[in-house]
Design a protein around this motif. Structure first.
Motif, PDB file in Angstrom:
ATOM      1  N   UNK A  92       0.864  -1.183   0.000  1.00  0.00           N
ATOM      2  CA  UNK A  92       0.000   0.000   0.000  1.00  0.00           C
ATOM      3  C   UNK A  92       0.901   1.233   0.000  1.00  0.00           C
ATOM      4  N   UNK A  93       0.582   2.189  -0.847  1.00  0.00           N
ATOM      5  CA  UNK A  93       1.431   3.355  -1.011  1.00  0.00           C
ATOM      6  C   UNK A  93       1.100   4.383   0.071  1.00  0.00           C
ATOM      7  N   UNK A  94       2.131   5.006   0.622  1.00  0.00           N
ATOM      8  CA  UNK A  94       1.879   6.037   1.623  1.00  0.00           C
ATOM      9  C   UNK A  94       1.761   7.407   0.941  1.00  0.00           C
ATOM     10  N   UNK A  95       1.356   8.449   1.667  1.00  0.00           N
ATOM     11  CA  UNK A  95       1.115   9.752   1.023  1.00  0.00           C
ATOM     12  C   UNK A  95       2.341  10.386   0.377  1.00  0.00           C
ATOM     13  N   UNK A  96       3.537   9.878   0.688  1.00  0.00           N
ATOM     14  CA  UNK A  96       4.746  10.408   0.051  1.00  0.00           C
ATOM     15  C   UNK A  96       5.202   9.550  -1.133  1.00  0.00           C
ATOM     16  N   UNK A  97       4.434   8.496  -1.449  1.00  0.00           N
ATOM     17  CA  UNK A  97       4.797   7.608  -2.543  1.00  0.00           C
ATOM     18  C   UNK A  97       5.638   6.429  -2.089  1.00  0.00           C
ATOM     19  N   UNK A  98       5.931   6.348  -0.803  1.00  0.00           N
ATOM     20  CA  UNK A  98       6.754   5.260  -0.288  1.00  0.00           C
ATOM     21  C   UNK A  98       5.934   4.022   0.051  1.00  0.00           C
ATOM     22  N   UNK A  99       6.621   3.025   0.616  1.00  0.00           N
ATOM     23  CA  UNK A  99       5.968   1.767   0.992  1.00  0.00           C
ATOM     24  C   UNK A  99       5.524   1.810   2.452  1.00  0.00           C
ATOM     25  N   UNK A 100       4.408   1.164   2.709  1.00  0.00           N
ATOM     26  CA  UNK A 100       3.965   0.996   4.088  1.00  0.00           C
ATOM     27  C   UNK A 100       4.506  -0.331   4.624  1.00  0.00           C
ATOM     28  N   UNK A 101       4.316  -0.576   5.923  1.00  0.00           N
ATOM     29  CA  UNK A 101       4.883  -1.765   6.574  1.00  0.00           C
ATOM     30  C   UNK A 101       4.192  -3.044   6.095  1.00  0.00           C
ATOM     31  N   UNK A 102       4.943  -4.122   5.859  1.00  0.00           N
ATOM     32  CA  UNK A 102       4.306  -5.387   5.460  1.00  0.00           C
ATOM     33  C   UNK A 102       3.586  -6.026   6.638  1.00  0.00           C
ATOM     34  N   UNK A 103       2.598  -6.841   6.315  1.00  0.00           N
ATOM     35  CA  UNK A 103       1.890  -7.609   7.334  1.00  0.00           C
ATOM     36  C   UNK A 103       2.649  -8.905   7.604  1.00  0.00           C
ATOM     37  N   UNK A 104       2.565  -9.439   8.804  1.00  0.00           N
ATOM     38  CA  UNK A 104       3.282 -10.687   9.107  1.00  0.00           C
ATOM     39  C   UNK A 104       2.861 -11.859   8.232  1.00  0.00           C
ATOM     40  N   UNK A 105       1.576 -11.878   7.831  1.00  0.00           N
ATOM     41  CA  UNK A 105       1.079 -13.007   7.042  1.00  0.00           C
ATOM     42  C   UNK A 105       0.993 -12.668   5.559  1.00  0.00           C
ATOM     43  N   UNK A 106       1.837 -11.759   5.084  1.00  0.00           N
ATOM     44  CA  UNK A 106       1.796 -11.388   3.672  1.00  0.00           C
ATOM     45  C   UNK A 106       2.129 -12.594   2.800  1.00  0.00           C
ATOM     46  N   UNK A 107       1.520 -12.644   1.625  1.00  0.00           N
ATOM     47  CA  UNK A 107       1.756 -13.744   0.685  1.00  0.00           C
ATOM     48  C   UNK A 107       3.195 -13.686   0.185  1.00  0.00           C
TER      49      UNK A 107
END
Length: 249
Positions: A215-230
């Motif tokens: 998910x993109x943050x308001x500055x265009x960067x990455x948000x934190x991954x979820x522990x159960x990410x695919x």
């Protein structure tokens, strides 16, 4: 009439006129007190009457609230060819397209807080927007095409376009032309996408997929991954139909 009687009459008459004359200052004082009451602002000390007795304070009318300043209409902060990017949300209701695949002439973006991943960007319907690590932002380039774009539909804008952000700097917003000629919204140069498996506002099922989608943050960067990410899966081929849900491309 005797002089004594005349004198008595004269004295009586003088007394009558005297009483009449004495009444006028009292009436005048009453008028002045009434005027003072009406002119005394709320909260001020009450004036005293001529006899030195304090006049009770009259209840004044409530002070009206100051008029609310109207919210100004957003103005154009940036123009990229035929797309106008405004400095705030639209004052008019905007109906976002029901489908994430069709695009629109008017795009709304909003910064949305989330306890798990931090603040991320959604569209006008509250749907999550993502960025892809295999794209680039300098210069902006979208590399998710074909089957990839079936699983990750790009956020498209049509001509003449308008972008209304809330909680984002309008100066870092824009668009990039895709391989098929359509135009995709960018945040700080990064093309942004939906995830086809997100079925309702607030879903973030695409977060961290294959370690490349966030998910993109308001500055265009990455948000934190979820522990159960695919996590990355073996490549799956095939043309046509929906791409696999874990397609990381």
């Amino acid at each position: 009439m005797k002089r004594t009687s005349l004198a008595a009459v004269a004295i009586a008459a003088t007394g009558v006129f005297g009483l009449t004359a004495c009444a006028q200052p009292t009436e005048t004082a009453a008028v002045e007190v009434a005027a003072a009451r009406s002119s005394t602002p709320p909260g001020a000390d009450a004036p005293a009457d001529p006899e030195g007795v304090a006049v009770p304070e009259l209840a004044g009318a409530e002070t009206p609230d100051p008029p609310t300043a109207p919210v100004p209409e957003p103005t154009v902060a940036k123009t990229q060819k035929w797309v106008k990017i405004y400095n705030g949300p639209s004052r008019k209701d905007v109906t976002p397209p029901a489908s994430i695949r069709t695009g629109s002439k008017t795009v709304e973006l909003a910064a949305t807080p989330n306890a798990q991943i931090g603040t991320y960007v959604t569209d006008g319907a509250g749907r999550t927007l993502y960025r892809f690590d295999k794209d680039s932002n300098k210069p902006p380039k979208a590399t998710c095409n074909g089957d990839c774009a079936k699983a990750w539909p790009p956020l498209l804008i049509k001509s003449p376009g308008k972008i209304f952000p809330q909680g984002l700097d309008p100066k870092i917003l824009g668009y990039v032309e895709r391989a098929d000629g359509t135009c995709q919204v960018t945040i700080n140069g990064w093309p942004v996408y939906y995830f086809a498996k997100d079925s309702k506002p607030g879903d973030i099922l695409g977060q961290g997929v294959n370690g490349t989608w966030f998910a993109v943050n308001p500055q265009g960067g990455k948000t934190k991954p979820l522990p159960d990410a695919i996590q990355p899966a073996p490549e799956q081929g095939g043309e046509g139909g929906d791409a696999p849900a874990d397609a990381g491309y």
